[in-house]
Design a protein around this motif. Sequence first.
Motif, PDB file in Angstrom:
ATOM      1  N   LEU A 154       0.822  -1.214   0.000  1.00 36.84           N
ATOM      2  CA  LEU A 154       0.000   0.000   0.000  1.00 36.84           C
ATOM      3  C   LEU A 154       0.853   1.260   0.000  1.00 36.84           C
ATOM      4  O   LEU A 154       0.456   2.283  -0.564  1.00 36.84           O
ATOM      5  CB  LEU A 154      -0.963  -0.005   1.190  1.00 36.84           C
ATOM      6  N   GLY A 155       2.018   1.187   0.630  1.00 42.14           N
ATOM      7  CA  GLY A 155       2.920   2.333   0.642  1.00 42.14           C
ATOM      8  C   GLY A 155       3.417   2.715  -0.750  1.00 42.14           C
ATOM      9  O   GLY A 155       3.812   3.863  -0.981  1.00 42.14           O
ATOM     10  N   SER A 156       3.363   1.772  -1.672  1.00 42.08           N
ATOM     11  CA  SER A 156       3.814   2.041  -3.045  1.00 42.08           C
ATOM     12  C   SER A 156       2.649   2.347  -3.986  1.00 42.08           C
ATOM     13  O   SER A 156       2.856   2.463  -5.197  1.00 42.08           O
ATOM     14  CB  SER A 156       4.605   0.842  -3.586  1.00 42.08           C
ATOM     15  N   GLN A 157       1.442   2.448  -3.436  1.00 44.48           N
ATOM     16  CA  GLN A 157       0.239   2.640  -4.258  1.00 44.48           C
ATOM     17  C   GLN A 157      -0.551   3.860  -3.767  1.00 44.48           C
ATOM     18  O   GLN A 157      -1.567   3.721  -3.089  1.00 44.48           O
ATOM     19  CB  GLN A 157      -0.655   1.396  -4.179  1.00 44.48           C
ATOM     20  N   PRO A 158      -0.117   5.072  -4.091  1.00 41.52           N
ATOM     21  CA  PRO A 158      -0.825   6.269  -3.616  1.00 41.52           C
ATOM     22  C   PRO A 158      -2.305   6.247  -3.990  1.00 41.52           C
ATOM     23  O   PRO A 158      -2.669   5.897  -5.105  1.00 41.52           O
ATOM     24  CB  PRO A 158      -0.105   7.422  -4.328  1.00 41.52           C
ATOM     25  N   GLY A 159      -3.131   6.583  -3.025  1.00 42.12           N
ATOM     26  CA  GLY A 159      -4.567   6.686  -3.261  1.00 42.12           C
ATOM     27  C   GLY A 159      -5.334   5.386  -3.165  1.00 42.12           C
ATOM     28  O   GLY A 159      -6.562   5.396  -3.180  1.00 42.12           O
ATOM     29  N   LEU A 160      -4.652   4.258  -3.048  1.00 38.66           N
ATOM     30  CA  LEU A 160      -5.357   2.978  -2.962  1.00 38.66           C
ATOM     31  C   LEU A 160      -6.026   2.815  -1.600  1.00 38.66           C
ATOM     32  O   LEU A 160      -7.065   2.190  -1.480  1.00 38.66           O
ATOM     33  CB  LEU A 160      -4.393   1.819  -3.237  1.00 38.66           C
ATOM     34  N   ARG A 161      -5.422   3.388  -0.583  1.00 35.94           N
ATOM     35  CA  ARG A 161      -5.993   3.344   0.767  1.00 35.94           C
ATOM     36  C   ARG A 161      -6.199   4.773   1.241  1.00 35.94           C
ATOM     37  O   ARG A 161      -5.333   5.619   1.069  1.00 35.94           O
ATOM     38  CB  ARG A 161      -5.050   2.628   1.728  1.00 35.94           C
ATOM     39  N   THR A 162      -7.358   5.031   1.838  1.00 38.63           N
ATOM     40  CA  THR A 162      -7.578   6.350   2.437  1.00 38.63           C
ATOM     41  C   THR A 162      -7.543   6.184   3.956  1.00 38.63           C
ATOM     42  O   THR A 162      -6.524   6.372   4.577  1.00 38.63           O
ATOM     43  CB  THR A 162      -8.887   6.989   1.955  1.00 38.63           C
ATOM     44  N   ASP A 163      -8.655   5.770   4.544  1.00 36.95           N
ATOM     45  CA  ASP A 163      -8.676   5.584   6.001  1.00 36.95           C
ATOM     46  C   ASP A 163      -9.211   4.204   6.373  1.00 36.95           C
ATOM     47  O   ASP A 163      -9.800   4.029   7.421  1.00 36.95           O
ATOM     48  CB  ASP A 163      -9.484   6.684   6.679  1.00 36.95           C
ATOM     49  N   GLY A 164      -8.996   3.233   5.496  1.00 41.50           N
ATOM     50  CA  GLY A 164      -9.522   1.890   5.718  1.00 41.50           C
ATOM     51  C   GLY A 164      -8.910   1.207   6.928  1.00 41.50           C
ATOM     52  O   GLY A 164      -7.805   1.526   7.367  1.00 41.50           O
ATOM     53  N   HIS A 165      -9.650   0.265   7.453  1.00 34.35           N
ATOM     54  CA  HIS A 165      -9.239  -0.486   8.644  1.00 34.35           C
ATOM     55  C   HIS A 165      -8.562  -1.799   8.261  1.00 34.35           C
ATOM     56  O   HIS A 165      -8.757  -2.314   7.167  1.00 34.35           O
ATOM     57  CB  HIS A 165     -10.475  -0.815   9.496  1.00 34.35           C
TER      58      HIS A 165
END
Length: 155
Positions: free
Chosen positions: A42-53
Amino acid sequence: MAAVVSIQSVPARKLAAVRRRVAIGAVGSAWRPALDQVWKFLGSQPGLRTDGHNIFLYHHPTDRDAPMNVDFGVEVTRAFDPSGEVYVTETPAGEVAMAVHIGGYDRLRETHDAIHAWAAARQRSFGGRSWEIYGDWSDDPSKLETTVVYLLSQP
């Protein structure tokens, strides 16, 4: 305090996840290496995660105590191409029995047991999958909240 079980209709939640086959008692030692892979991705995929749990999705075998496939995941905003062991999956949509566990993870089974007792008392059966939605981390176990969700079979 006893868990309060409710029935709700829930949408699917899309996850970036790594799957492991684990015994129920081994989840505590299996989750971190799997989630570390997801968070690195996820750190290499900007915008893939916002505030997910963080969400652990359990695929239940017939025997409740048998090893099972578990998807250790994080909520994401969209589908994506797999990378290594990280792939896209989702929690099921539909009618569920759910309860919020407040407290340490070492007592999470009590909430699972409460949902099983609730279902037995109402002659309801499960649809083969359950998941845990982890709230924000706290060093104070009394502030930890985990939502435990079981997909219900249609009556």
